[in-house]
Each structure stands twice: as structure tokens, then as C-alpha cells.
Design a protein around this motif. Structure first.
Motif, PDB file in Angstrom:
ATOM      1  N   GLU A  56      -7.027  -0.329  -4.946  1.00 60.30           N
ATOM      2  CA  GLU A  56      -8.234   0.279  -4.395  1.00 60.30           C
ATOM      3  C   GLU A  56      -7.915   1.635  -3.769  1.00 60.30           C
ATOM      4  O   GLU A  56      -7.050   1.734  -2.913  1.00 60.30           O
ATOM      5  N   TYR A  64       0.830  -1.209   0.000  1.00 54.94           N
ATOM      6  CA  TYR A  64       0.000   0.000   0.000  1.00 54.94           C
ATOM      7  C   TYR A  64       0.860   1.253   0.000  1.00 54.94           C
ATOM      8  O   TYR A  64       2.068   1.192   0.218  1.00 54.94           O
ATOM      9  N   GLU A  66      -6.089  -0.391 -12.137  1.00 56.61           N
ATOM     10  CA  GLU A  66      -7.391  -0.949 -11.775  1.00 56.61           C
ATOM     11  C   GLU A  66      -7.336  -1.847 -10.541  1.00 56.61           C
ATOM     12  O   GLU A  66      -8.293  -1.931  -9.769  1.00 56.61           O
ATOM     13  N   HIS A  67      -6.216  -2.533 -10.306  1.00 55.55           N
ATOM     14  CA  HIS A  67      -6.121  -3.477  -9.184  1.00 55.55           C
ATOM     15  C   HIS A  67      -5.817  -2.799  -7.838  1.00 55.55           C
ATOM     16  O   HIS A  67      -5.799  -3.462  -6.806  1.00 55.55           O
ATOM     17  N   VAL A 116      -8.667   4.684  -1.217  1.00 53.41           N
ATOM     18  CA  VAL A 116      -9.376   4.958   0.037  1.00 53.41           C
ATOM     19  C   VAL A 116      -9.035   6.374   0.454  1.00 53.41           C
ATOM     20  O   VAL A 116      -7.855   6.725   0.554  1.00 53.41           O
ATOM     21  N   TYR A 148      -4.061   4.951  -0.023  1.00 51.60           N
ATOM     22  CA  TYR A 148      -4.726   5.850   0.910  1.00 51.60           C
ATOM     23  C   TYR A 148      -4.384   7.271   0.494  1.00 51.60           C
ATOM     24  O   TYR A 148      -3.215   7.626   0.385  1.00 51.60           O
ATOM     25  N   CYS A 157      -7.494   9.049  -8.220  1.00 56.45           N
ATOM     26  CA  CYS A 157      -8.163   7.779  -8.515  1.00 56.45           C
ATOM     27  C   CYS A 157      -8.164   7.456 -10.003  1.00 56.45           C
ATOM     28  O   CYS A 157      -8.000   6.302 -10.395  1.00 56.45           O
ATOM     29  N   ARG A 176      -1.964  -2.974  -3.344  1.00 54.59           N
ATOM     30  CA  ARG A 176      -3.394  -3.207  -3.532  1.00 54.59           C
ATOM     31  C   ARG A 176      -4.271  -2.076  -3.026  1.00 54.59           C
ATOM     32  O   ARG A 176      -5.441  -2.030  -3.320  1.00 54.59           O
ATOM     33  N   VAL A 177      -3.699  -1.151  -2.203  1.00 55.68           N
ATOM     34  CA  VAL A 177      -4.497  -0.058  -1.646  1.00 55.68           C
ATOM     35  C   VAL A 177      -3.710   1.242  -1.713  1.00 55.68           C
ATOM     36  O   VAL A 177      -2.509   1.262  -1.434  1.00 55.68           O
TER      37      VAL A 177
END
Length: 152
Positions: free
Chosen positions: A131, A84, A128-129, A133, A110, A123, A107-108
Motif C-alpha cells: 500500500e 515497510y 500490488e500487495h 502512503v 511511505y 506507486c 505491506r506499506v
């Protein structure tokens, strides 16, 4: 904890044997890691001034899969770990996106902003993979509900 240390809470060795592939005394403990997290209430004012990052850092790491290094401290721009990344300054998003995209297990992402446009801009450039937040907007919303709609 007793399974890792091989001792009861009172300090006595655990009796018996583990019977996995190898058999060995429970008193030897297991060769594992353990970290205990303390959950605290953070006031909305501290969160809104971005002074609560170190308190929520373990939760971000857990949410991202609890693998690899943990980002514990806020920086002026961004930090990227194996799974991340945290973008503290959206003006540095280009470099952040390059580093995050280069991390194969990421994968993330922030993104620390309360600005919808800035969040959407970052964003739109994420793979695409990964996420996205947004911090601290959703975190603040939880506290706002709990204190009757007022940020104290």
C-alpha cells in the motif's frame, strides 16, 4: 504495566497466580515487551520542512503492522524494514523499490513528497500487495484544517 512487571504502581508484588498452561505467581510478571509512546502536536512548519519524522516514526511502524524493526531516523535516500519502507528522496526510487520488493513481509510504502507526479510514478511500480502512503501531504492537511487554512 503491572502484568509485565509483577508489581503494582506502588511497587507491591501482585498477589495470586496466573493459570494458563502453567501456573505461576503473578508477582513474576509476564515475559513480554512494552513501549509507551507519547503523542505530541507538531507544528505545520516543522512538518513541512521534514523535521518531524522522528516524532511520527512510531505511528508509521504501528500502521505498518508493528512488527520487525522500526525506522526511527530520516535518511538521505530511503530506509526499508521488514514490513515497510520510507522513501525520502524520490530520485532513489529504483533502489528503494528493489529493496522493498525483496522484503517478503512488506505491506506499506511511505513516500515523502508533495509532488503528485513523483508519488504516482513510485506507486505505479509498487507490487500490488504494498500500500502506498504519501507523507507529508495528508499529515499537513490535518494541521491546515485545524489552524484555519494557514500554515504558520
Amino acid at each position: 504495566m503491572a502484568a509485565i512487571t509483577g508489581k503494582t504502581p506502588s511497587g507491591e508484588p501482585i498477589r495470586g497466580d496466573y493459570k494458563f498452561v502453567d501456573e505461576f505467581p503473578m508477582a513474576e510478571g509476564l515475559n513480554e515487551n512494552l513501549e509507551v509512546f507519547t503523542l505530541t502536536y507538531e507544528s505545520p512548519r516543522i512538518v513541512s520542512h521534514n523535521r518531524a519524522f522522528s516524532a511520527i516514526a512510531p505511528l508509521l511502524w504501528l500502521r505498518a503492522g508493528a512488527q520487525g524493526a522500526r525506522i526511527n531516523l530520516e535518511s538521505d535516500d530511503f530506509e526499508v524494514s521488514e514490513t515497510y519502507g520510507v522513501l525520502f528522496d524520490v530520485d532513489t526510487s529504483r533502489a528503494f523499490l528493489e529493496q522493498l520488493t525483496a522484503a517478503p513481509a512488506a505491506r506499506v510504502a511511505y513516500i515523502v513528497t508533495d509532488d503528485d507526479r513523483s508519488f504516482q510514478m513510485v506507486c505505479s511500480s509498487l507490487p500490488e500487495h504494498i500500500e502506498p502512503v504519501r507523507l507529508y501531504e495528508s499529515y499537513l492537511t490535518n494541521f491546515t484544517i485545524n489552524v484555519g487554512g494557514e500554515n504558520r
